[in-house]
Motif scaffolding. Sequence first.
Motif, PDB file in Angstrom:
ATOM      1  N   GLY A  30       0.785  -1.232   0.024  1.00  0.00           N
ATOM      2  CA  GLY A  30      -0.057   0.093   0.068  1.00  0.00           C
ATOM      3  C   GLY A  30       0.915   1.248   0.067  1.00  0.00           C
ATOM      4  N   ALA A  31       1.936   1.237   0.932  1.00  0.00           N
ATOM      5  CA  ALA A  31       2.899   2.424   0.725  1.00  0.00           C
ATOM      6  C   ALA A  31       3.659   2.523  -0.482  1.00  0.00           C
ATOM      7  N   ILE A  32       3.965   1.391  -1.295  1.00  0.00           N
ATOM      8  CA  ILE A  32       4.397   1.614  -2.653  1.00  0.00           C
ATOM      9  C   ILE A  32       3.499   2.254  -3.583  1.00  0.00           C
ATOM     10  N   ALA A  33       2.515   1.565  -3.626  1.00  0.00           N
ATOM     11  CA  ALA A  33       1.320   2.070  -4.441  1.00  0.00           C
ATOM     12  C   ALA A  33       1.183   3.705  -4.071  1.00  0.00           C
ATOM     13  N   GLY A  34       0.940   3.919  -2.700  1.00  0.00           N
ATOM     14  CA  GLY A  34       0.977   5.251  -2.333  1.00  0.00           C
ATOM     15  C   GLY A  34       1.646   6.464  -2.923  1.00  0.00           C
ATOM     16  N   THR A  35       2.807   6.056  -3.396  1.00  0.00           N
ATOM     17  CA  THR A  35       3.722   6.859  -3.875  1.00  0.00           C
ATOM     18  C   THR A  35       3.889   6.674  -5.454  1.00  0.00           C
ATOM     19  N   ILE A  36       3.471   5.673  -5.913  1.00  0.00           N
ATOM     20  CA  ILE A  36       3.696   5.712  -7.526  1.00  0.00           C
ATOM     21  C   ILE A  36       2.914   6.852  -8.232  1.00  0.00           C
ATOM     22  N   PRO A  37       1.832   7.332  -7.970  1.00  0.00           N
ATOM     23  CA  PRO A  37       1.303   8.465  -8.740  1.00  0.00           C
ATOM     24  C   PRO A  37       2.199   9.879  -8.963  1.00  0.00           C
ATOM     25  N   ASP A  38       2.950   9.874  -7.833  1.00  0.00           N
ATOM     26  CA  ASP A  38       3.902  11.070  -7.816  1.00  0.00           C
ATOM     27  C   ASP A  38       5.150  10.905  -8.942  1.00  0.00           C
ATOM     28  N   LEU A  39       5.203   9.919  -9.479  1.00  0.00           N
ATOM     29  CA  LEU A  39       6.395   9.515 -10.097  1.00  0.00           C
ATOM     30  C   LEU A  39       6.297  10.403 -11.271  1.00  0.00           C
ATOM     31  N   ASP A  40       4.978  11.244 -11.715  1.00  0.00           N
ATOM     32  CA  ASP A  40       4.907  12.113 -12.837  1.00  0.00           C
ATOM     33  C   ASP A  40       6.025  13.202 -12.799  1.00  0.00           C
ATOM     34  N   VAL A  41       6.599  13.565 -11.568  1.00  0.00           N
ATOM     35  CA  VAL A  41       7.442  14.744 -11.274  1.00  0.00           C
ATOM     36  C   VAL A  41       8.800  14.361 -12.265  1.00  0.00           C
ATOM     37  N   LEU A  42       8.718  13.074 -12.828  1.00  0.00           N
ATOM     38  CA  LEU A  42      10.056  12.747 -13.496  1.00  0.00           C
ATOM     39  C   LEU A  42      10.184  13.148 -14.703  1.00  0.00           C
ATOM     40  N   ALA A  43       8.835  13.759 -15.156  1.00  0.00           N
ATOM     41  CA  ALA A  43       8.590  14.446 -16.575  1.00  0.00           C
ATOM     42  C   ALA A  43       9.337  15.770 -16.723  1.00  0.00           C
ATOM     43  N   SER A  44       9.904  16.413 -15.551  1.00  0.00           N
ATOM     44  CA  SER A  44      10.597  17.608 -15.756  1.00  0.00           C
ATOM     45  C   SER A  44      12.051  17.326 -16.201  1.00  0.00           C
ATOM     46  N   ASN A  45      12.288  16.260 -16.111  1.00  0.00           N
ATOM     47  CA  ASN A  45      13.560  15.459 -16.723  1.00  0.00           C
ATOM     48  C   ASN A  45      13.752  15.410 -18.320  1.00  0.00           C
ATOM     49  N   PHE A  46      12.582  15.437 -18.718  1.00  0.00           N
ATOM     50  CA  PHE A  46      12.310  14.861 -20.238  1.00  0.00           C
ATOM     51  C   PHE A  46      11.523  16.063 -21.096  1.00  0.00           C
ATOM     52  N   THR A  47      11.153  17.040 -20.444  1.00  0.00           N
ATOM     53  CA  THR A  47      10.396  18.060 -21.128  1.00  0.00           C
ATOM     54  C   THR A  47      10.422  19.387 -20.722  1.00  0.00           C
ATOM     55  N   ASP A  48       9.878  20.362 -21.381  1.00  0.00           N
ATOM     56  CA  ASP A  48      10.060  21.794 -20.877  1.00  0.00           C
ATOM     57  C   ASP A  48       8.992  21.835 -19.648  1.00  0.00           C
ATOM     58  N   THR A  49       9.166  23.365 -18.905  1.00  0.00           N
ATOM     59  CA  THR A  49       8.746  23.449 -17.905  1.00  0.00           C
ATOM     60  C   THR A  49       7.082  23.478 -17.793  1.00  0.00           C
ATOM     61  N   VAL A  50       6.688  24.271 -18.919  1.00  0.00           N
ATOM     62  CA  VAL A  50       5.264  24.338 -19.079  1.00  0.00           C
ATOM     63  C   VAL A  50       4.627  22.910 -19.299  1.00  0.00           C
ATOM     64  N   HIS A  56       1.934  17.285 -14.250  1.00  0.00           N
ATOM     65  CA  HIS A  56       2.160  17.188 -12.904  1.00  0.00           C
ATOM     66  C   HIS A  56       0.597  16.972 -12.183  1.00  0.00           C
ATOM     67  N   ARG A  57       0.258  15.987 -11.620  1.00  0.00           N
ATOM     68  CA  ARG A  57      -1.139  15.774 -11.194  1.00  0.00           C
ATOM     69  C   ARG A  57      -2.008  15.331 -12.019  1.00  0.00           C
ATOM     70  N   GLY A  58      -1.623  14.735 -13.225  1.00  0.00           N
ATOM     71  CA  GLY A  58      -2.686  14.696 -14.224  1.00  0.00           C
ATOM     72  C   GLY A  58      -3.000  13.413 -14.494  1.00  0.00           C
ATOM     73  N   PHE A  59      -2.556  12.371 -15.420  1.00  0.00           N
ATOM     74  CA  PHE A  59      -2.847  11.101 -15.632  1.00  0.00           C
ATOM     75  C   PHE A  59      -2.678  10.497 -14.653  1.00  0.00           C
ATOM     76  N   THR A  60      -1.615  10.430 -14.057  1.00  0.00           N
ATOM     77  CA  THR A  60      -1.197   9.322 -12.730  1.00  0.00           C
ATOM     78  C   THR A  60      -1.983   9.399 -11.550  1.00  0.00           C
ATOM     79  N   HIS A  61      -2.666  10.772 -11.489  1.00  0.00           N
ATOM     80  CA  HIS A  61      -3.546  11.247 -10.611  1.00  0.00           C
ATOM     81  C   HIS A  61      -5.014  11.091 -10.830  1.00  0.00           C
ATOM     82  N   SER A  62      -5.631  10.282 -11.895  1.00  0.00           N
ATOM     83  CA  SER A  62      -7.086  10.156 -12.247  1.00  0.00           C
ATOM     84  C   SER A  62      -7.387   8.842 -11.977  1.00  0.00           C
ATOM     85  N   ILE A  63      -8.703   8.978 -11.832  1.00  0.00           N
ATOM     86  CA  ILE A  63      -9.432   7.402 -11.736  1.00  0.00           C
ATOM     87  C   ILE A  63      -9.041   6.518 -12.795  1.00  0.00           C
ATOM     88  N   LEU A  64      -8.955   7.104 -13.911  1.00  0.00           N
ATOM     89  CA  LEU A  64      -8.522   6.176 -15.271  1.00  0.00           C
ATOM     90  C   LEU A  64      -7.185   5.320 -14.843  1.00  0.00           C
TER      91      LEU A  64
END
Length: 332
Positions: A30-50, A56-64
Amino acid sequence: MDSLTQIVLGAAVGEAVLGRKIGNKAMLYGAIAGTIPDLDVLASNFTDTVTALEIHRGFTHSILFSVLFAPILAFIVTKYETYKNAKDWSWLFFWAFVTHPILDAQTTWGTQLFWPFDIRLTFKNVFVIDPLYTLPFLAFLILTMFQKRNSKKRRLYNNMGLIISSSYLVLTLILKGFSFQTFTKEIAAQNIDHKEIETKPSPLNTILWTANVETKDAFLIGNSSFFDTNPIQFSKYLKNHHLLGDLANHPKIKRMIAISKGWYTITKKENTLYFNDLRFGTLSLQTNAQNFVFQYKIDVDENGTPFFTEITKEKKDAKKLLSDLWTRIKGN
């Protein structure tokens, strides 16, 4: 919310779903799963700021996301764990995933719980780090860990952690309502002609609240503690949107404005423009402070495309803010 809080929430949810059957492993997963949605922050290493801010807090933070990835992780886990019930594992991952964005929706940034629909839920009733939410929750989780798997106390302690933490969130919504009334009365008393007002708690507490007030040409920011006895003093920040000039029509600028929900100012220093996201205020309780929590330098490349660079925050400002908070919480 911060990582520790999401770990605690995920562990408690995992325990509630599967603790009786697999013991402390339910908390671990449960603890591991509870942190997985925040892996979206890694996007900052591969794309521009905007783009990173949009993700951030988009797809990985969705019901889908919760629906799609819960059975996938359940399938993987059943390949090496002795407990093989894929349905139970799916429920554990689903609830650990989906409660993460529901909690994040209580903060100023909010979440796109209903992604791909462009709806960002943000109730702004708790700060991203709130000890009164996390610490009691953590204490009950630790008590739960040391009980036998089928012990009644184990279930009691875990349920108490979930109930108390959830009740606190309800309380913060009530406190937000009181603070909103305080601000609206003060705005009326000061004859401030405003378009919109938003309130949020100041860092680490729900006693001192902050209001962002939009007027025709400026934004006002004020703080109010439940222990205040004097009128609220508002800092004034001119919008200066005209400083963008033709850049205001560029798609990337429009995307940045959409991210800020229109709560932004433009400042100019030495012929350089800066985009200030007013939703998060400043790293100071001083009147008219300029050390914005989120400030971005605007540069333009040879093709005329603007790009944003976040200004690094000063540690000394954060330290001073923490020391000033206690004094301001006690009232003005």
